[in-house]
Design a protein around this motif. Structure first.
Motif, PDB file in Angstrom:
ATOM      1  N   THR A  72       0.845  -1.189   0.000  1.00 46.49           N
ATOM      2  CA  THR A  72       0.000   0.000   0.000  1.00 46.49           C
ATOM      3  C   THR A  72       0.886   1.247   0.000  1.00 46.49           C
ATOM      4  OG1 THR A  72      -0.132   0.002   2.412  1.00 46.49           O
ATOM      5  CG2 THR A  72      -1.887  -1.129   1.222  1.00 46.49           C
ATOM      6  N   PRO A  73       0.398   2.339  -0.606  1.00 45.99           N
ATOM      7  CA  PRO A  73       1.170   3.582  -0.658  1.00 45.99           C
ATOM      8  C   PRO A  73       0.940   4.425   0.593  1.00 45.99           C
ATOM      9  CG  PRO A  73      -0.835   3.843  -1.912  1.00 45.99           C
ATOM     10  CD  PRO A  73      -0.847   2.422  -1.382  1.00 45.99           C
ATOM     11  N   ASP A  74       1.599   5.569   0.645  1.00 46.15           N
ATOM     12  CA  ASP A  74       1.471   6.448   1.800  1.00 46.15           C
ATOM     13  C   ASP A  74       1.609   7.906   1.401  1.00 46.15           C
ATOM     14  OD1 ASP A  74       1.529   7.379   4.581  1.00 46.15           O
ATOM     15  OD2 ASP A  74       3.672   7.678   4.267  1.00 46.15           O
ATOM     16  N   HIS A  75       0.692   8.712   1.893  1.00 43.28           N
ATOM     17  CA  HIS A  75       0.806  10.173   1.882  1.00 43.28           C
ATOM     18  C   HIS A  75      -0.051  10.682   3.022  1.00 43.28           C
ATOM     19  CE1 HIS A  75       3.131  11.252  -1.679  1.00 43.28           C
ATOM     20  NE2 HIS A  75       2.515  10.274  -2.330  1.00 43.28           N
ATOM     21  N   VAL A  76       0.361  11.781   3.616  1.00 43.07           N
ATOM     22  CA  VAL A  76      -0.491  12.453   4.593  1.00 43.07           C
ATOM     23  C   VAL A  76      -1.559  13.256   3.865  1.00 43.07           C
ATOM     24  CG1 VAL A  76      -0.526  14.256   6.365  1.00 43.07           C
ATOM     25  CG2 VAL A  76       1.264  12.506   6.397  1.00 43.07           C
ATOM     26  N   SER A  77      -1.166  13.902   2.775  1.00 44.28           N
ATOM     27  CA  SER A  77      -2.087  14.678   1.948  1.00 44.28           C
ATOM     28  C   SER A  77      -1.731  14.429   0.496  1.00 44.28           C
ATOM     29  CB  SER A  77      -1.984  16.169   2.280  1.00 44.28           C
ATOM     30  OG  SER A  77      -2.839  16.935   1.464  1.00 44.28           O
ATOM     31  N   TYR A  78      -2.741  14.096  -0.308  1.00 47.22           N
ATOM     32  CA  TYR A  78      -2.488  13.645  -1.676  1.00 47.22           C
ATOM     33  C   TYR A  78      -3.543  14.248  -2.596  1.00 47.22           C
ATOM     34  CZ  TYR A  78      -0.962  10.230  -5.241  1.00 47.22           C
ATOM     35  OH  TYR A  78      -0.461   9.624  -6.369  1.00 47.22           O
ATOM     36  N   THR A  79      -3.434  13.954  -3.886  1.00 48.73           N
ATOM     37  CA  THR A  79      -4.371  14.489  -4.864  1.00 48.73           C
ATOM     38  C   THR A  79      -5.700  13.741  -4.886  1.00 48.73           C
ATOM     39  OG1 THR A  79      -3.400  13.073  -6.571  1.00 48.73           O
ATOM     40  CG2 THR A  79      -2.499  15.292  -6.336  1.00 48.73           C
ATOM     41  N   GLN A  80      -5.760  12.611  -4.210  1.00 54.72           N
ATOM     42  CA  GLN A  80      -6.983  11.815  -4.132  1.00 54.72           C
ATOM     43  C   GLN A  80      -7.029  11.129  -2.771  1.00 54.72           C
ATOM     44  OE1 GLN A  80      -6.408   9.254  -7.482  1.00 54.72           O
ATOM     45  NE2 GLN A  80      -4.992   7.899  -6.429  1.00 54.72           N
ATOM     46  N   PRO A  81      -8.200  10.598  -2.377  1.00 54.72           N
ATOM     47  CA  PRO A  81      -8.286   9.946  -1.062  1.00 54.72           C
ATOM     48  C   PRO A  81      -7.291   8.790  -0.948  1.00 54.72           C
ATOM     49  CG  PRO A  81     -10.479  10.334  -1.965  1.00 54.72           C
ATOM     50  CD  PRO A  81      -9.507  10.655  -3.069  1.00 54.72           C
ATOM     51  N   ILE A  82      -6.652   8.700   0.207  1.00 55.82           N
ATOM     52  CA  ILE A  82      -5.676   7.646   0.449  1.00 55.82           C
ATOM     53  C   ILE A  82      -5.720   7.297   1.937  1.00 55.82           C
ATOM     54  CG2 ILE A  82      -3.801   9.343   0.723  1.00 55.82           C
ATOM     55  CD1 ILE A  82      -1.900   7.275  -0.516  1.00 55.82           C
ATOM     56  N   ALA A  83      -5.818   6.020   2.230  1.00 59.00           N
ATOM     57  CA  ALA A  83      -5.924   5.574   3.621  1.00 59.00           C
ATOM     58  C   ALA A  83      -4.544   5.497   4.257  1.00 59.00           C
ATOM     59  CB  ALA A  83      -6.611   4.210   3.687  1.00 59.00           C
ATOM     60  N   ASP A  84      -4.511   5.615   5.569  1.00 57.57           N
ATOM     61  CA  ASP A  84      -3.273   5.373   6.292  1.00 57.57           C
ATOM     62  C   ASP A  84      -2.799   3.951   5.970  1.00 57.57           C
ATOM     63  OD1 ASP A  84      -1.447   6.066   8.807  1.00 57.57           O
ATOM     64  OD2 ASP A  84      -2.129   3.992   8.991  1.00 57.57           O
ATOM     65  N   PRO A  85      -1.528   3.773   5.598  1.00 63.51           N
ATOM     66  CA  PRO A  85      -1.096   2.452   5.117  1.00 63.51           C
ATOM     67  C   PRO A  85      -1.198   1.351   6.167  1.00 63.51           C
ATOM     68  CG  PRO A  85       0.785   3.912   5.401  1.00 63.51           C
ATOM     69  CD  PRO A  85      -0.431   4.758   5.533  1.00 63.51           C
ATOM     70  N   PHE A  86      -0.921   1.646   7.425  1.00 60.64           N
ATOM     71  CA  PHE A  86      -0.949   0.580   8.427  1.00 60.64           C
ATOM     72  C   PHE A  86      -2.368   0.198   8.821  1.00 60.64           C
ATOM     73  CE2 PHE A  86       3.415   2.129   8.903  1.00 60.64           C
ATOM     74  CZ  PHE A  86       4.077   0.924   8.700  1.00 60.64           C
ATOM     75  N   GLN A  87      -3.289   1.142   8.727  1.00 61.25           N
ATOM     76  CA  GLN A  87      -4.683   0.763   8.949  1.00 61.25           C
ATOM     77  C   GLN A  87      -5.190  -0.110   7.800  1.00 61.25           C
ATOM     78  OE1 GLN A  87      -7.382   3.707  10.594  1.00 61.25           O
ATOM     79  NE2 GLN A  87      -5.665   5.062  11.033  1.00 61.25           N
ATOM     80  N   ALA A  88      -4.803   0.255   6.567  1.00 64.23           N
ATOM     81  CA  ALA A  88      -5.190  -0.566   5.421  1.00 64.23           C
ATOM     82  C   ALA A  88      -4.545  -1.945   5.497  1.00 64.23           C
ATOM     83  CB  ALA A  88      -4.804   0.137   4.122  1.00 64.23           C
ATOM     84  N   LEU A  89      -3.271  -1.995   5.843  1.00 61.66           N
ATOM     85  CA  LEU A  89      -2.582  -3.278   5.919  1.00 61.66           C
ATOM     86  C   LEU A  89      -3.112  -4.143   7.061  1.00 61.66           C
ATOM     87  CD1 LEU A  89       1.128  -2.275   5.183  1.00 61.66           C
ATOM     88  CD2 LEU A  89      -0.413  -3.560   3.686  1.00 61.66           C
ATOM     89  N   SER A  90      -3.602  -3.517   8.125  1.00 59.71           N
ATOM     90  CA  SER A  90      -4.190  -4.301   9.215  1.00 59.71           C
ATOM     91  C   SER A  90      -5.436  -5.034   8.748  1.00 59.71           C
ATOM     92  CB  SER A  90      -4.524  -3.385  10.398  1.00 59.71           C
ATOM     93  OG  SER A  90      -3.348  -2.895  10.994  1.00 59.71           O
ATOM     94  N   VAL A  91      -6.214  -4.379   7.906  1.00 61.45           N
ATOM     95  CA  VAL A  91      -7.370  -5.052   7.320  1.00 61.45           C
ATOM     96  C   VAL A  91      -6.905  -6.233   6.477  1.00 61.45           C
ATOM     97  CG1 VAL A  91      -9.301  -4.796   5.709  1.00 61.45           C
ATOM     98  CG2 VAL A  91      -8.792  -2.971   7.345  1.00 61.45           C
ATOM     99  N   CYS A  92      -5.875  -6.012   5.675  1.00 63.44           N
ATOM    100  CA  CYS A  92      -5.342  -7.085   4.827  1.00 63.44           C
ATOM    101  C   CYS A  92      -4.781  -8.228   5.673  1.00 63.44           C
ATOM    102  CB  CYS A  92      -4.253  -6.535   3.909  1.00 63.44           C
ATOM    103  SG  CYS A  92      -4.821  -5.281   2.740  1.00 63.44           S
ATOM    104  N   ALA A  93      -4.126  -7.888   6.772  1.00 61.11           N
ATOM    105  CA  ALA A  93      -3.550  -8.922   7.634  1.00 61.11           C
ATOM    106  C   ALA A  93      -4.635  -9.813   8.218  1.00 61.11           C
ATOM    107  CB  ALA A  93      -2.738  -8.271   8.752  1.00 61.11           C
ATOM    108  N   SER A  94      -5.777  -9.226   8.561  1.00 60.35           N
ATOM    109  CA  SER A  94      -6.849 -10.006   9.185  1.00 60.35           C
ATOM    110  C   SER A  94      -7.476 -10.997   8.209  1.00 60.35           C
ATOM    111  CB  SER A  94      -7.926  -9.066   9.730  1.00 60.35           C
ATOM    112  OG  SER A  94      -8.641  -8.442   8.678  1.00 60.35           O
ATOM    113  N   ALA A  95      -7.296 -10.756   6.900  1.00 61.46           N
ATOM    114  CA  ALA A  95      -7.926 -11.602   5.889  1.00 61.46           C
ATOM    115  C   ALA A  95      -6.958 -12.573   5.237  1.00 61.46           C
ATOM    116  CB  ALA A  95      -8.568 -10.722   4.810  1.00 61.46           C
ATOM    117  N   THR A  96      -5.690 -12.540   5.628  1.00 61.47           N
ATOM    118  CA  THR A  96      -4.668 -13.372   4.997  1.00 61.47           C
ATOM    119  C   THR A  96      -3.835 -14.065   6.071  1.00 61.47           C
ATOM    120  OG1 THR A  96      -3.144 -11.475   4.923  1.00 61.47           O
ATOM    121  CG2 THR A  96      -4.510 -11.873   2.964  1.00 61.47           C
ATOM    122  N   ARG A  97      -2.986 -15.001   5.629  1.00 61.40           N
ATOM    123  CA  ARG A  97      -2.182 -15.768   6.574  1.00 61.40           C
ATOM    124  C   ARG A  97      -0.695 -15.774   6.242  1.00 61.40           C
ATOM    125  NH1 ARG A  97      -5.892 -14.771   8.827  1.00 61.40           N
ATOM    126  NH2 ARG A  97      -7.461 -16.058   9.866  1.00 61.40           N
TER     127      ARG A  97
END
Length: 302
Positions: free
Chosen positions: A33-58
């Motif tokens: 996942t990418p990272d920016h605090v402020s970007y040209t389009q909506p972007i989630a915090d990478p570790f919050q996004a990756l936490s979702v991914c971690a919960s669904a994978t092994r």
């Protein structure tokens, strides 16, 4: 060569979890996942996004590509990354960069953009010290006392740090302080040249552990696989033009992986021969055909 997928855009948690599980099922080795605090389009915090991914994978590795380290204090990053590595079962790869393309996010974080490289280089040894419970080095920007970080990362040496960037300073940072290098916009000859310079710099590292271990060579590249190579190339050209606002057909043909299975496998072999060990694919999606592209990439590049 290991293959990963770089995700773009923003999705609700349930949709992101389903997508992550699908990427793992298709056999990919990593998800980024990418990272920016402020970007040209909506972007989630990478570790919050990756936490979702971690919960669904092994098993799949979970990485940032790239995390803008100089925007944050290293103690907070050490805590965040140690917790994530522990929670995910030791699957984090911390890809870092220094950014600078969007000065506003540096102003918002009250970090002088001119200091971003020096801050990143100073923060990396602090992260490693905090992960292993050692005394962090004192530098120009940070004076961190010995601070227990619990839980510690599950990976004994801490999450591997892969460094992105094209400048000579970025190459030194990768070779002297990192575990890997994250390339971008490189063709096979460019990979060979970049890797030769990184290996040369690696021998100059003052850290004996870094000097004695090889540097992982990773590359992020755009991918569009279709039966008609010209059509796929046009799609990638349009995508790069929208991102960078310049004539991009030559760049698309030179740097991207485009075409049918034979085209893609030929380019994959060239990149592997040049030294790429981990290829991070950014699928170019048209009309919500991400699922189709993921299946094609898994079939044609595996």
């Amino acid at each position: 060569m290991k293959l990963g997928i770089a995700l773009e855009g923003i999705r609700p948690a349930a949709e992101l979890a389903t997508l992550a599980a699908r990427i793992e099922k298709l056999g990919f080795a990593s998800l980024w996942t990418p990272d920016h605090v402020s970007y040209t389009q909506p972007i989630a915090d990478p570790f919050q996004a990756l936490s979702v991914c971690a919960s669904a994978t092994r098993r799949i590795a979970l990485g940032t590509c790239v995390y803008l380290l100089p925007l944050r204090h290293p103690t907070l990053v050490a805590k965040q990354t140690a917790s994530f590595d522990w929670l995910s079962g030791g699957r984090l790869v911390l890809g870092i960069g220094v950014g600078g393309e969007f000065p506003g996010e540096f102003a918002a974080c009250e970090v002088p953009a001119a200091e971003r490289g020096a801050r990143a280089s100073e923060a990396m040894p602090i992260l490693r010290a905090l992960w292993r419970g050692a005394q962090p080095p004192t530098g120009r920007f940070f004076r961190v006392p010995p601070t227990p970080i619990m839980p510690a990362p599950l990976q004994a040496a801490g999450p591997p740090i892969w460094v992105g960037g094209r400048s000579e300073a970025a190459l030194r940072r990768a070779a002297w302080l990192g575990d890997g290098y994250l390339g971008y916009f490189l063709d096979p000859p460019g990979v060979q040249t970049r890797l030769a310079r990184l290996r040369e710099l690696r021998t100059e590292a003052t850290d004996e552990e870094r000097r004695g271990t090889p540097l992982t060579m990773a590359l992020q590249t755009f991918v569009r696989t279709e039966d008609d190579r010209d059509h796929a190339l046009a799609r990638v050209t349009a995508r790069l033009g929208a991102m960078y606002g310049a004539e991009t057909q030559r760049a698309a043909g030179r740097f991207a992986i485009v075409g049918n299975g034979e085209d893609c496998r030929r380019r994959l072999g060239e990149l592997a021969g040049a030294g790429v060990e981990h290829l991070i694919c950014s699928p170019v999606v048209v009309s919500d055909d991400l699922e189709d592209q993921l299946e094609r990439v898994a079939e044609n590049l595996s």
